[in-house]
Design an enzyme around this catalytic site. Structure first.
Site, short mmCIF file in Angstrom:
data_model
loop_
_atom_site.label_atom_id
_atom_site.label_comp_id
_atom_site.label_asym_id
_atom_site.label_seq_id
_atom_site.Cartn_x
_atom_site.Cartn_y
_atom_site.Cartn_z
CG ASP A 49 -52.39 -32.68 -77.16
OD1 ASP A 49 -53.11 -31.94 -76.62
OD2 ASP A 49 -51.49 -33.43 -76.68
CD GLU A 75 -53.40 -28.50 -77.31
OE1 GLU A 75 -53.46 -27.86 -75.38
OE2 GLU A 75 -52.68 -28.73 -77.45
#
Length: 741
Positions: free
Chosen positions: A464, A493
Site C-alpha cells: 500500500d 500500489e
C-alpha cells in the site's frame, strides 16, 4: 510481535545488502561479476568489492576494444572500440539497474553495431546463466541500412544472468562477397584464390590449436586444396570454399578479427507469476459475516473465508489477495463511509493497523489465529491458488510500535504524533512511519515482519502506497528479499507520479498498479500500452478496472456494460490483471463527491450473495471465468511486448493483436490473438478494420474463432465488424493458422 524490531535489538542487515547497489560504482573497466567470463575482464580492472559506497553511478557502459591478435579478446580498452557497439537493449538507466524478465519469456536483445567501409562484420551475444555457463548466439542484422542487430533469447530459469555483445570483422564473409562478385566477372582470379587461402589457413590454425572442433578440419583442408589447384577453372577452385557445409560451419563458429566487446549487462530472471496472473482481492471479515438484530455484527473469519477459495479458483484466478488481516485500532476509529463518529459494532478500517492485540505480524482476533491462517494457505495451495497479503506500512495510534518506538514517527510542534493527511483529507486513525530517525531499526522491523508472513506461506505482497516511503528503503529491502526469497513477488500500489512509479520498478518491484483505470478512449489506451511496452524491461503493469479505493465515473455510470467491457480490456491488454470482490455483482454506486463506492467495505462488513446473483443471471462470473480460461490457454495473452495495434475507421474501436511464434509460445505452434473492442460503454459500432497481416502472420484470407462465443469467421485485410455495447462489446479472436486448419 517480532522481538528484533528496535534499534538496539535489531538484527543487523548484512553489509552485502547495504552495498549491493553501490557495487556498480566501480569504474567502467571494472571486473565483471563472477558470472561474467574472464575473457572480458580488463587488465587494469578494479575489484567490485573495492568500489566506493556512494550514490554515484557510471554512465552507460561503453563498448571496449580488443587490441590483441585477430579473433581474440586478449585485452580491452575504454572507448568506442574497433567495431562500435551502441545503444544496447534492454539496458535500464545505462546499466545502473538490471533489466528483468521471467523464466520462459522471449525477449529481444538489440544493439547498433557498425564499421567503416564495406567489409563484412558480425555480432554475437554471449548470454551468461546464473552458474556462469555461457551461450553464444548469433545476432542478425534486421535493417542493414540502420545497423540494428538483434536476437531473441529465452532464459529458462530464474536467477541473475548477464549478457555482453561482441562485434567483429568477418574476413571469411568479406572474402565470400569478393569471390562471388569477381569470379563470375573474371576479375583478379588468382588473387581471389590466394586471398581465400590466407583466410582458410587461419581457420585451419584454429582447428590445429584446439579453438575449433577437429571435425571442422577435413572440410577446411578440402577447400584449401581446391583453392591451391591452378589447373582448375577459377569457379571450380573456389566452389568448395563457397559450399553450404563450409558456410554453415563458419556461420556457427565465425572467423573473427578486430573483436570489440561491450560491457556486461545484468538481467534478472523472475518466476513466471511476476509477469502473468489473475488476482482476486477480498476482505476476509466480510466472508461469512452475519448481522443479528439483537447482538449486531459477527465478523467472518479466516475459516469462513477459506470456503470462498473454491469459487475464486473455479473462476480461474491464480492469486487470492487479502486486505489487511491485522488488529485494528480503536483510537479515532472511522465509521461507515469514512465518518469520524463510528457506531457500536463498526469494525474500523483494516488499514488502521495495530492494537493491544498486536501489530503487523498479528492477526485480528475476530479473524482467528495463526493456525487458522495456515489452514487458509493450505486450502489455497490445494486449489493451486497463491496467497497475497496487503502490507500497509502505517500504524493506528494503538499500535505497539507507537509506545515502544516513538522515534519511528514524526512529532509535530505541539508534541503530538502526526497523523496521515492528504489535504483536505485527514486520516486521524493512521500514523505514517518516519524513516529518518532510526532507519536501521525500522528496516529490521519491516523485514522481520515480512519474513514472518513468508514463513507462513505468503508468496506475494501488495504494498500500500509504497511511494510514501524512501526509495532507498525499497531498493535495499527488495535486494535482500531477492537474495533470500527470490520466489516472493511485490506489487506496488503506487498511483502517483510516473517518475516514482518507474523508479520503484527499477529498484526491484515486480509489478505495479497503473493508470489503466483512467485511460478510456482507444487513443488513450493505445498510447498508454505503447508507453508500458517501452518500460517492460523494468516495470510490469497490473490492470485493475476498480479497487476498494477507486470507482471511476466511467464505471459508476455504465453499469453492467462498463464492467464487462473493462474486464475484457484489462484481461487481454496485459498479462496481469485483477478485480476487487463484488466486481462480478456490478457494485457501481459511488459515494457522493468521491470516486469510490458508497458503503465502502473498508469501514464496514459487506457480505454478498454470490450464488444467488449467479443463479438469477445477474453475475459476471461466467465472463470472468471465460476470460481467465482464455488467458491460460493462449500464451500470446501471457505476453506484454508482443502487442501490436491495428486501425479501425471508428475511433472508439480499439484493435490489437498479440502474436508468438512457435518457438516463443512454448507449445511448438504459433499463437495469435486478435481483440476488437469498443471503448465506450454506451455506444455501438459498425466499422471497417485495416489489419497488419504481417503482424498477424497470416495470408490474405484466414480463419478466426471468437473465443467468447465459439463463432468462426473468414476474414481478410479489411473486415467489417459490428459491435454492441449490450450484447457484443468485443471480439476476442483466435487466429487459425494454416497449419491448424
Amino acid at each position: 510481535m517480532s522481538q528484533a524490531t528496535g534499534s538496539e535489538g535489531a538484527a543487523p542487515r548484512s553489509t552485502a545488502f547495504r552495498t549491493a547497489a553501490s557495487a556498480t560504482d566501480a569504474p567502467e573497466n571494472s571486473t565483471p561479476s563472477s558470472s561474467t567470463p574472464a575473457a572480458s575482464t580488463p587488465a587494469s580492472s578494479t575489484p567490485a568489492s573495492s568500489a566506493p559506497a556512494s550514490d554515484a553511478r557510471p554512465a552507460e557502459p561503453v563498448a571496449t576494444a580488443s587490441t590483441g591478435s585477430p579473433g581474440t579478446t586478449s585485452s580491452l580498452e575504454r572507448g568506442v572500440g574497433r567495431i562500435p557497439i551502441m545503444d544496447v537493449q534492454p539496458v535500464v538507466d545505462g546499466g545502473r539497474f538490471p533489466a528483468s524478465c521471467v523464466e520462459g519469456e522471449t525477449i529481444t536483445l538489440t544493439a547498433n553495431a557498425f564499421r567503416e567501409g564495406h567489409d563484412e562484420m558480425g555480432v554475437q551475444v554471449v548470454l551468461v546463466d546464473p552458474d556462469g555457463g555461457e551461450q553464444r548466439l548469433r545476432m542478425e542484422s534486421t535493417n542493414p541500412g540502420l545497423d540494428l542487430w538483434q536476437v531473441p533469447v529465452r532464459p529458462d530459469r530464474t536467477g541473475h544472468w548477464s549478457f555482453r555483445i561482441e562485434a567483429y570483422s568477418a574476413p571469411y564473409e568479406s572474402w565470400v562477397h569478393s569471390a562471388e562478385v569477381k569470379i563470375p566477372a573474371g576479375i583478379d582470379l588468382d588473387l581471389v584464390c590466394a586471398e581465400g587461402v590466407l583466410v582458410l589457413r587461419r581457420v585451419l590454425a584454429e582447428v590445429d590449436s584446439g579453438l575449433r572442433p577437429a571435425s571442422d578440419g577435413p572440410v577446411v583442408r578440402a577447400a584449401l586444396e581446391s583453392l591451391r589447384s591452378p589447373g582448375l577453372p577459377a569457379s571450380s577452385r573456389v566452389a568448395p570454399a563457397l559450399a553450404a557445409d563450409l558456410r554453415g560451419m563458419l556461420a556457427l563458429r565465425p572467423l573473427r578479427e578486430g573483436v570489440t566487446v561491450s560491457a556486461p549487462y545484468r538481467l534478472v530472471v523472475h518466476r513466471r507469476r511476476a509477469l502473468f496472473g489473475s488476482w482476486y482481492e477480498f476482505f476476509p471479515r466480510s466472508e461469512g459475516a452475519r448481522f443479528d438484530p439483537e447482538t449486531g455484527w459477527r465478523s467472518g473469519t479466516l475459516r469462513t473465508a477459506a470456503t470462498s477459495l473454491d469459487r475464486i479458483a473455479a473462476m480461474g484466478f491464480d492469486v487470492a489477495y487479502l486486505a489487511p488481516i491485522h488488529p485494528i485500532g480503536s483510537t479515532f476509529r472511522k465509521g461507515r463511509n469514512n465518518t469520524l463518529d463510528p457506531r457500536p459494532g463498526d469494525p474500523g478500517s483494516p488499514y488502521a493497523i495495530g492494537s493491544a492485540d498486536g501489530g503487523h505480524d498479528a492477526i485480528h482476533p475476530d479473524l482467528g489465529t495463526l493456525e487458522d491462517f495456515d489452514a487458509f494457505v493450505a486450502r489455497a495451495r490445494e486449489l493451486d491458488l497463491e496467497v497475497a497479503l496487503d502490507i500497509a506500512l502505517q500504524c493506528s495510534p494503538d499500535h505497539p510500535w507507537v509506545t515502544e518506538h516513538p522515534e519511528w514517527f514524526t512529532v509535530r510542534a505541539d508534541g503530538t504524533i502526526a497523523y496521515a493527511e492528504n489535504p483536505p483529507k485527514k486520516y486521524q486513525d493512521i500514523y505514517p512511519l518516519s524513516f529518518d530517525t532510526d532507519y536501521d531499526g525500522l528496516y529490521a522491523a519491516v523485514r522481520d515482519m515480512l519474513e514472518h508472513w513468508v514463513d507462513h506461506g505468503v508468496t506475494l505482497f501488495r504494498v500500500d502506497n509504497p511511494h510514501t516511503k524512501p526509495v532507498r528503503f525499497w531498493e535495499e529491502l527488495l535486494a535482500e528479499f531477492d537474495e533470500k526469497h527470490p520466489e516472493v513477488i511485490f506489487l506496488a500500489e503506487a498511483f502517483t507520479r510516473p517518475t516514482m512509479m518507474h523508479t520503484l520498478g527499477k529498484v526491484g518491484y515486480h509489478q505495479s498498479y497503473t493508470y489503466f483505470t483512467w485511460r478510456e478512449t482507444a487513443a488513450e489506451l493505445q498510447e498508454y500500452l505503447e508507453e508500458l511496452v517501452e518500460s517492460a524491461p523494468y516495470m510490469r503493469p497490473s490492470f485493475w478496472p476498480t479497487t476498494h479505493d477507486i470507482l471511476t465515473p466511467f464505471m459508476s455510470s455504465g453499469g453492467r456494460q462498463a464492467f464487462a467491457l473493462r474486464a475484457i480490456l484489462a484481461a487481454t491488454l496485459v498479462p496481469t490483471w485483477g478485480i476487487y470482490t463484488g466486481y462480478e455483482l456490478v457494485e457501481d454506486v459511488p459515494r457522493p463527491g468521491a470516486q469510490e463506492q458508497i458503503d465502502n467495505e473498508k469501514y464496514e462488513f459487506t457480505p454478498r450473495d454470490f450464488a444467488g446473483a449467479l443463479a438469477a443471471g445477474r453475475s459476471l462470473e461466467p465472463l470472468l471465468t471465460d476470460l481467465n480460461r482464455i488467458r491460460r490457454e493462449h500464451p500470446a495473452l501471457q505476453s506484454l511486448t508482443s502487442i501490436r495495434f491495428h486501425e479501425a475507421e471508428d475511433e472508439q474501436v480499439l484493435v490489437f493483436s498479440k502474436h508468438l511464434g512457435a518457438a516463443a509460445s512454448g507449445t511448438g505452434s504459433p499463437d495469435t490473438i486478435l481483440v476488437v473492442s469498443l471503448t465506450a460503454h454506451d455506444k455501438d459500432a459498425s466499422t471497417t478494420l485495416h489489419l497488419d497481416l504481417d503482424a498477424l502472420d497470416v495470408p490474405d484470407r484466414f480463419e478466426v474463432e471468437d473465443l467468447l462465443t465459439g463463432e468462426r469467421f473468414t476474414w481478410g485485410r479489411d473486415p467489417y465488424v459490428i459491435l454492441s455495447a449490450t450484447d457484443r462489446p468485443a471480439h476476442v479472436l483466435r487466429i487459425i493458422h494454416p497449419e491448424e486448419s
